[in-house]
Design a protein around this motif. Structure first.
Motif, PDB file in Angstrom:
ATOM      1  N   LYS A  56       0.976  -1.328  -0.007  1.00  0.00           N
ATOM      2  CA  LYS A  56      -0.010  -0.101  -0.087  1.00  0.00           C
ATOM      3  C   LYS A  56       0.902   1.290   0.116  1.00  0.00           C
ATOM      4  N   LYS A  57       2.071   1.026   0.452  1.00  0.00           N
ATOM      5  CA  LYS A  57       3.091   2.273   0.749  1.00  0.00           C
ATOM      6  C   LYS A  57       4.130   2.390  -0.413  1.00  0.00           C
ATOM      7  N   GLY A  58       3.826   1.416  -1.478  1.00  0.00           N
ATOM      8  CA  GLY A  58       4.707   1.501  -2.620  1.00  0.00           C
ATOM      9  C   GLY A  58       5.936   0.645  -2.478  1.00  0.00           C
ATOM     10  N   ARG A  59       5.975  -0.280  -1.441  1.00  0.00           N
ATOM     11  CA  ARG A  59       7.233  -1.230  -1.442  1.00  0.00           C
ATOM     12  C   ARG A  59       6.754  -2.511  -2.008  1.00  0.00           C
ATOM     13  N   THR A  60       7.840  -3.558  -1.912  1.00  0.00           N
ATOM     14  CA  THR A  60       7.205  -4.849  -2.553  1.00  0.00           C
ATOM     15  C   THR A  60       7.438  -6.026  -1.750  1.00  0.00           C
ATOM     16  N   LYS A  61       6.695  -7.054  -1.867  1.00  0.00           N
ATOM     17  CA  LYS A  61       6.774  -8.218  -0.960  1.00  0.00           C
ATOM     18  C   LYS A  61       8.168  -8.832  -1.062  1.00  0.00           C
ATOM     19  N   GLU A  62       8.814  -8.630  -1.989  1.00  0.00           N
ATOM     20  CA  GLU A  62      10.371  -9.141  -2.121  1.00  0.00           C
ATOM     21  C   GLU A  62      11.071  -8.319  -1.191  1.00  0.00           C
ATOM     22  N   GLU A  63      10.796  -6.975  -0.977  1.00  0.00           N
ATOM     23  CA  GLU A  63      11.697  -6.256  -0.032  1.00  0.00           C
ATOM     24  C   GLU A  63      11.059  -6.718   1.631  1.00  0.00           C
ATOM     25  N   LEU A  64       9.946  -6.967   1.539  1.00  0.00           N
ATOM     26  CA  LEU A  64       9.463  -7.390   2.948  1.00  0.00           C
ATOM     27  C   LEU A  64      10.163  -8.820   3.333  1.00  0.00           C
ATOM     28  N   ASN A  65       9.924  -9.438   2.344  1.00  0.00           N
ATOM     29  CA  ASN A  65      10.803 -11.055   2.501  1.00  0.00           C
ATOM     30  C   ASN A  65      12.472 -10.673   2.850  1.00  0.00           C
ATOM     31  N   GLN A  66      12.869  -9.959   2.218  1.00  0.00           N
ATOM     32  CA  GLN A  66      14.210  -9.551   2.355  1.00  0.00           C
ATOM     33  C   GLN A  66      14.625  -8.977   3.702  1.00  0.00           C
TER      34      GLN A  66
END
Length: 121
Positions: free
Chosen positions: A29-39
């Motif tokens: 929702k804030k423009g970040r990605t699932k990949e960044e979250l997983n990182q």
């Protein structure tokens, strides 16, 4: 703010996989990605994306999730307030680890640079 044993127990018994989609939604929702979250999750816990998916499929609790995690040595440098609690002052070790994760997700969603989130010197 001091957490209660009931609060700590409730967190321990929550299923990680039921919270994970909320983390994904928050950061996307804030423009970040699932990949960044997983990182970020991998940095904190050592879990690769495949391992993370297996834990979700197993429906592990936060208690089991963090029992299996290899917490990053720099996790102690995660500070600040999340959910009304100062993370560095939380006495219950499991609750503190869950709040570390919450804090990292929050920082990601707020647009903080990845090297700052991952406590890179």
């Amino acid at each position: 703010m001091k957490s209660t044993s009931h609060h700590d127990e409730r967190i321990a018994k929550m299923i990680f996989g039921s919270v994970y989609p909320h983390y994904v939604a928050k950061v996307e929702k804030k423009g970040r990605t699932k990949e960044e979250l997983n990182q970020v999750i991998e940095w904190l816990t050592g879990f690769t994306e495949n391992r993370l998916q297996k834990l979700i499929d197993e429906k592990v609790t936060f208690e089991t999730f963090f029992e299996r995690a290899a917490l990053h040595s720099n996790a102690q440098y995660i500070t600040g307030i999340i959910c009304g609690y100062r993370v560095e002052d939380i006495e219950n070790p499991l609750t503190q680890k869950v709040r570390y994760l919450d804090k990292l997700v929050d920082e990601l969603a707020k647009g903080r640079k990845m090297e700052k989130i991952l406590r890179v010197s």
